[in-house]
Scaffold this active site. Structure first.
Site, mmCIF file in Angstrom:
data_model
loop_
_atom_site.group_PDB
_atom_site.id
_atom_site.type_symbol
_atom_site.label_atom_id
_atom_site.label_comp_id
_atom_site.label_asym_id
_atom_site.label_seq_id
_atom_site.Cartn_x
_atom_site.Cartn_y
_atom_site.Cartn_z
ATOM 1 N N THR A 166 7.546 5.183 -2.549
ATOM 2 C CA THR A 166 7.017 4.835 -1.225
ATOM 3 C C THR A 166 7.290 5.964 -0.229
ATOM 4 O O THR A 166 7.861 6.996 -0.573
ATOM 5 C CB THR A 166 7.661 3.508 -0.737
ATOM 6 O OG1 THR A 166 6.939 3.018 0.388
ATOM 7 C CG2 THR A 166 9.131 3.693 -0.344
ATOM 8 N N ASN A 167 6.852 5.765 1.015
ATOM 9 C CA ASN A 167 7.171 6.667 2.130
ATOM 10 C C ASN A 167 8.035 5.895 3.126
ATOM 11 O O ASN A 167 7.931 4.677 3.194
ATOM 12 C CB ASN A 167 5.902 7.071 2.880
ATOM 13 C CG ASN A 167 5.049 8.029 2.102
ATOM 14 O OD1 ASN A 167 5.545 8.862 1.362
ATOM 15 N ND2 ASN A 167 3.742 7.912 2.267
ATOM 16 N N TYR A 168 8.795 6.591 3.945
ATOM 17 C CA TYR A 168 9.457 5.927 5.059
ATOM 18 C C TYR A 168 8.387 5.515 6.064
ATOM 19 O O TYR A 168 7.543 6.328 6.428
ATOM 20 C CB TYR A 168 10.422 6.874 5.789
ATOM 21 C CG TYR A 168 11.679 7.206 5.018
ATOM 22 C CD1 TYR A 168 12.586 6.215 4.702
ATOM 23 C CD2 TYR A 168 11.943 8.519 4.650
ATOM 24 C CE1 TYR A 168 13.755 6.528 4.018
ATOM 25 C CE2 TYR A 168 13.103 8.834 3.971
ATOM 26 C CZ TYR A 168 14.010 7.829 3.647
ATOM 27 O OH TYR A 168 15.144 8.139 2.975
ATOM 28 N N ALA A 198 1.382 5.050 6.390
ATOM 29 C CA ALA A 198 1.967 6.153 5.621
ATOM 30 C C ALA A 198 1.650 5.861 4.154
ATOM 31 O O ALA A 198 2.445 5.253 3.439
ATOM 32 C CB ALA A 198 3.467 6.212 5.847
ATOM 33 N N VAL A 199 0.432 6.233 3.778
ATOM 34 C CA VAL A 199 -0.056 5.887 2.433
ATOM 35 C C VAL A 199 0.585 6.835 1.414
ATOM 36 O O VAL A 199 0.666 8.047 1.650
ATOM 37 C CB VAL A 199 -1.599 6.030 2.387
ATOM 38 C CG1 VAL A 199 -2.137 5.571 1.039
ATOM 39 C CG2 VAL A 199 -2.252 5.261 3.531
#
Ligand code: C5P
Length: 399
Positions: free
Chosen positions: A209-211, A276-277
Site C-alpha cells: 500500500t501507500n501512506y 494514493a493509488v
C-alpha cells in the site's frame, strides 16, 4: 445567517396568526429588525400591540393613519426590507397577490418590494387543496416568490389535513436554507473524488500500500458538499468517516477503484483524483498465507491501471479533472509534466519530503498549478483550509 436583516412581516386573517407572534420573537432573537403589517382581518385574531411589543417597532395596519394623518409609504417600506415574509398567508391574500389587487397596505407593499418574498400559507384543507388556491400558489412561485408549504395536522376546523402554517422554527430554517443555496457555488454540480490508499493483497494476511490518511480528499468532499455539490467519494480503507451528505463507495484495490470510477465518471462534472493509488500489485494472489522459507523472497509486481491518466484521455471538454502530485525532487517541473501527461486542468503539488506536510499529516503546504501555467502557492495550513482554497480555485476555472 439572518443577523442584521430587515424583515417585513405581513400577517393576514387566520387563526395561525397567533403563531406569528412566536415568529417575531424568533426573528428578533436571530438578530433581525422586524416591521409588521397586519391586514384588517388579521386584527380580529391578534393585536397590533402584541406585535409592536415583541418587535419593538412600529406596526402598520393601513396606508393612512387617521389619528395622526400620517401616510405610510408602501414604496419606502418595500425598499427598506431585505426580505418580506407573509405568514400566515390566507387564501384571500394569496389571490390578491396573484392578481395584484392592491386594496390594502400589505398588497401595495408586496407589489413595491424588490427583495425576496417568502409566503407561508395557512387555511383549511379544502381551501388549500382547491385548484384556485393551488393555481395562485404556482403563479406566485413562478413570479419568483418562495412558497413555504403548509403542513399536515389538525386544523382549527377540527379536520385533519394539509393547511397548517409551517412552525416558526421551520419557517426560519426554510429561509436560511434558501439563502444558503443562493450563495453556494456548486449547486447542481456532481463531483467525483478518489480518496485514501489502495491495498494490493499478496496473500490473505499481507498487502502492499501507500501512506494515505484520506484527510485531504475527505476535506475536499466536505467543502464541495457545503458548496451545494452532489459528492461521491470512491475511497480506499481509511480511519476517518466520510462527511455527511456525501455518497461513499468503499474499495480495497486499485482495480476495484478503477472499475467504480469508470462506472461513475461520465455523470460527473468535476473529478478530483486525490487517492494514493498503488502503482503496482502482486502478479499472483496466493490463497494461503505464504510461509517463510528462504532468506530472500521475490515478489513479482504488475502495473495497475493509471486511473487519472485514463480519465484524462476520455474526459469531455466540459469536465474538470484535478489531480495530485507527490514529488520529492524537481517539484514544479515534475508536477507540470504530470499535468500535461494526464491532461489535468489543475494539479495539486505536494512536496513529499518536508515536515508537517502531505500524507498522514493534518496540515499541508501545496502549489496549485493550472493548465495555463498559473501557479499559486498555498502556505502551511490545515488540510480543511487548503481544501477550501482548492475548491475556490476550481470554481474560478468553471467561471
Ligand atoms: O503518476 P502519479 O501516481 O504520481 O500521479 C498522481 C495522480 O494520479 C494523483 O492524482 C493520483 O490520484 C492519480 N493516480 C491514479 N491512478 C494511479 C496512480 C495515480 O488515479 N494508478
Amino acid at each position: 445567517m439572518l443577523q442584521n436583516k430587515k424583515i417585513l412581516l405581513g400577517v393576514t386573517g387566520g387563526i395561525a396568526a397567533y403563531k406569528s407572534l412566536s415568529l417575531v420573537r424568533l426573528l428578533v432573537k436571530n438578530g433581525c429588525e422586524v416591521k409588521v403589517i397586519l391586514t384588517q382581518a388579521a386584527q380580529s385574531f391578534v393585536t397590533p400591540l402584541s406585535f409592536s411589543t415583541l418587535s419593538k417597532n412600529l406596526v402598520l395596519t393601513d396606508n393612512f393613519n387617521s389619528k395622526t394623518g400620517e401616510w405610510h409609504n408602501h414604496v419606502e417600506l418595500g425598499n427598506w426590507a431585505d426580505l418580506m415574509l407573509i405568514a400566515p398567508a390566507s387564501a384571500n391574500t394569496l389571490a390578491k397577490m396573484a392578481l395584484g389587487i392592491s386594496d390594502n397596505l400589505l398588497i401595495t407593499t408586496y407589489l413595491s418590494a424588490k427583495c425576496p418574498v417568502f409566503i407561508a400559507p395557512a387555511m383549511d384543507l379544502d381551501m388549500y387543496a382547491h385548484p384556485t388556491t393551488q393555481e395562485n400558489l404556482s403563479k406566485l412561485a413562478k413570479h419568483g416568490n418562495q412558497i413555504i408549504p403548509a403542513t399536515e395536522g389538525e386544523l382549527a376546523s377540527g379536520l385533519w389535513g394539509q393547511g397548517r402554517m409551517a412552525e416558526p422554527e421551520d419557517i426560519i430554517t426554510f429561509i436560511e436554507n434558501t439563502n444558503r443555496k443562493k450563495t453556494q457555488k456548486f449547486v447542481g454540480k456532481k463531483v467525483l473524488i478518489t480518496a485514501g490508499p489502495t491495498q494490493e493483497p499478496l496473500d490473505p494476511v499481507r498487502y502492499i500500500t501507500n501512506y494515505s490518511s484520506g484527510k485531504m480528499a475527505y476535506s475536499i468532499a466536505d467543502v464541495f458538499s457545503k458548496e451545494g455539490a452532489e459528492v461521491m467519494l470512491i475511497s480506499g480503507p481509511v480511519q476517518i468517516s466520510p462527511p455527511s451528505q456525501t455518497k461513499l463507495i468503499s474499495i480495497i484495490t486499485a482495480k476495484e477503484m478503477y472499475e467504480k470510477v469508470i462506472q461513475h465518471f461520465h455523470s460527473a462534472d468535476i473529478i478530483v483524483c486525490a487517492a494514493a493509488v498503488s502503482d503496482y500489485r502482486p502478479e499472483v494472489y496466493v490463497d494461503n498465507k505464504i510461509k517463510k522459507t528462504d532468506s530472500f523472497f521475490k515478489l513479482n509486481l504488475v502495473k495497475n491501471p493509471d486511473i487519472a491518466k485514463e480519465l484524462g484521455q476520455i474526459k469531455e471538454d466540459d469536465q474538470i479533472l484535478v489531480g495530485f502530485a507527490l514529488e520529492t525532487e524537481n517539484y514544479l517541473e515534475n508536477a507540470k509534466k504530470k499535468l500535461l501527461e494526464k491532461n489535468f486542468d489543475l494539479i495539486v503539488l505536494n512536496k513529499g519530503n518536508q515536515a508537517n506536510v502531505g500524507m498522514m499529516s493534518d496540515t499541508n503546504e501545496v502549489d496549485l498549478i493550472f493548465k495555463n501555467g498559473k501557479t499559486i502557492n498555498i502556505g502551511l495550513k490545515d488540510k480543511k483550509l487548503i481544501a477550501q482554497d482548492l475548491v475556490d480555485s476550481i470554481f474560478d476555472i468553471i467561471k
